[in-house]
Enzyme design. Structure first.
Site, PDB file in Angstrom:
ATOM      1  N   SER A  61       8.666   9.858  -2.138  1.00 49.75           N
ATOM      2  CA  SER A  61       8.132  11.573  -1.071  1.00 49.75           C
ATOM      3  C   SER A  61       6.854  10.819   0.269  1.00 49.75           C
ATOM      4  O   SER A  61       6.896  11.824   1.230  1.00 49.75           O
ATOM      5  CB  SER A  61       7.310  11.900  -2.353  1.00 49.75           C
ATOM      6  N   ASN A  81      -3.098   8.617   3.595  1.00 46.13           N
ATOM      7  CA  ASN A  81      -1.685   7.935   4.284  1.00 46.13           C
ATOM      8  C   ASN A  81      -1.476   7.745   5.799  1.00 46.13           C
ATOM      9  O   ASN A  81      -0.486   7.010   6.607  1.00 46.13           O
ATOM     10  CB  ASN A  81      -0.609   9.441   3.975  1.00 46.13           C
ATOM     11  N   HIS A 127      -5.920  -4.933  -2.593  1.00 44.91           N
ATOM     12  CA  HIS A 127      -7.077  -5.568  -1.676  1.00 44.91           C
ATOM     13  C   HIS A 127      -7.073  -7.006  -0.890  1.00 44.91           C
ATOM     14  O   HIS A 127      -7.810  -7.161  -0.394  1.00 44.91           O
ATOM     15  CB  HIS A 127      -7.962  -5.014  -2.091  1.00 44.91           C
ATOM     16  N   ASP A 174      -3.603 -14.021  -2.344  1.00 43.30           N
ATOM     17  CA  ASP A 174      -3.955 -15.101  -3.654  1.00 43.30           C
ATOM     18  C   ASP A 174      -5.273 -13.740  -4.512  1.00 43.30           C
ATOM     19  O   ASP A 174      -5.101 -12.915  -4.414  1.00 43.30           O
ATOM     20  CB  ASP A 174      -4.400 -16.104  -3.292  1.00 43.30           C
ATOM     21  N   ARG A 203       0.996  -1.264   0.137  1.00 46.05           N
ATOM     22  CA  ARG A 203       0.262   0.152  -0.061  1.00 46.05           C
ATOM     23  C   ARG A 203       1.015   1.126  -0.033  1.00 46.05           C
ATOM     24  O   ARG A 203       0.532   2.183  -0.160  1.00 46.05           O
ATOM     25  CB  ARG A 203      -1.247  -0.247   1.076  1.00 46.05           C
ATOM     26  N   HIS A 219       0.964   4.423  -2.970  1.00 43.25           N
ATOM     27  CA  HIS A 219       0.944   5.179  -2.458  1.00 43.25           C
ATOM     28  C   HIS A 219       1.858   5.944  -2.369  1.00 43.25           C
ATOM     29  O   HIS A 219       1.850   8.166  -3.166  1.00 43.25           O
ATOM     30  CB  HIS A 219       0.085   6.383  -0.664  1.00 43.25           C
TER      31      HIS A 219
END
Length: 323
Positions: free
Chosen positions: A75, A93, A192, A252, A61, A65
């Protein structure tokens, strides 16, 4: 002639050739500069994942981002200062985790090869190595040679990171802004399959979907009832819920199984079923081998967004601060 024209376009539009999409990245970039760099990162990552199995989702993640704001330039890792509020403090964040672990991995590389390996490459490699650790093989190729950016602004994170409340049209445009297509959108959403969300990411779907105190009709009613037992307040910032209710620690293709059952956690997940083309891709990605092959291509493409190479940017000594 065409290649020269492309380079000229990059210079005119972006200011430096190094910021062109994927320009300058290559395999084994550190072979002559720090031969063991990738092995050090891999070993350090795997050691930490063995202690904390939630790190693969966190690193993946964080990498996502990072790349969606100013390109993959680390950054997102920069701390705010008295004179600047950085990306890290933007609402999307504030639920990221694992920053200190990335800092530690970078420190291990610095011991062996000071001022050589960028934080952007450390993050890209750690994300791959963390997710791949259970498989005993790399799930995708990471080209290296990224350099670190010198700018991190909260406003840019708010403007560029896709929202979990986005509809299909908004998602497609957001990804297109970063040279990613609908296939990349559907494939990368498969990330996800690991990780968790705070209630704030989907609370409106349970209690106030259209502003009338209603529930999102596209959400499986039984699943919604379960989620309501966990999330009872819009200000609950501590309760977490797996994005994949079945295999939240296993990378998966089960995300697509859950999605077909209308149990995708976010509005942005459910949005993938509102378009014929993307819905067809969801069906294809039920096949895990297909998903892995497609994910390897899309995340490699994502990892090349707006990279700084050559003399652009810098090699940060510490990932949380500009040199």
């Amino acid at each position: 002639m065409r290649k020269q024209a492309f380079i000229l376009l990059c210079v005119v539009v972006l200011g430096v050739v190094g910021t062109c999409h994927g320009g300058g990245l290559k395999k084994n970039y550190y072979a002559s500069k720090c031969r063991d760099a990738e092995e050090i990162i891999k070993n350090a990552t795997e050691k930490r994942v063995a202690i904390d199995p939630t790190l693969p989702a966190k690193f993946l993640r964080m990498h996502f981002h990072d790349c969606f704001v100013r390109g993959c330039d680390a950054s997102v890792l920069v701390n705010s200062t008295a004179n600047n509020t950085a990306e890290k403090d933007a609402v999307p964040n504030q639920t990221l985790g694992g920053f200190s672990v990335i800092d530690d991995i970078k420190a291990e590389v610095e011991k062996k090869c000071p001022n050589v390996v960028s934080c952007a490459d450390v993050l890209a490699l750690a994300a791959r190595d963390a997710v791949s650790s259970k498989f005993k093989r790399p799930l995708w190729e990471v080209l290296t040679g990224r350099r670190d950016g010198r700018v991190s602004r909260i406003s840019e994170a708010l403007a560029n990171i896709p929202s979990p409340f986005s509809n299909f049209t908004t998602l497609v445009q957001n990804f297109a802004n970063h040279s990613l297509n609908v296939r990349d959108l559907v494939v990368l959403s498969g990330a996800h399959t690991i990780g968790v969300s705070h209630c704030s990411g989907f609370f409106n779907r349970l209690y106030n979907f259209t502003g009338k105190g209603d529930q999102d009709p596209s959400l499986n009613a039984t699943y919604a009832a379960f989620l309501k037992t966990r999330c009872k307040s819009p200000t609950d910032n501590t309760t977490i819920t797996p994005m994949d209710p079945i295999t939240s620690l296993t990378f998966d293709s089960n995300y697509y199984v859950v999605l077909k059952q209308k149990r995708g956690l976010f509005q942005s997940d459910a949005a993938l079923l509102t378009n014929g083309g993307s819905s067809n891709l969801v069906n294809q990605l039920l096949n895990q081998n297909k998903f892995f092959a497609e994910f390897a291509q899309s995340i490699k493409k994502m990892g090349a967004i707006g990279v700084l190479t050559g003399n652009a940017g810098e090699i940060r000594k510490k990932c949380f601060a500009i040199n």
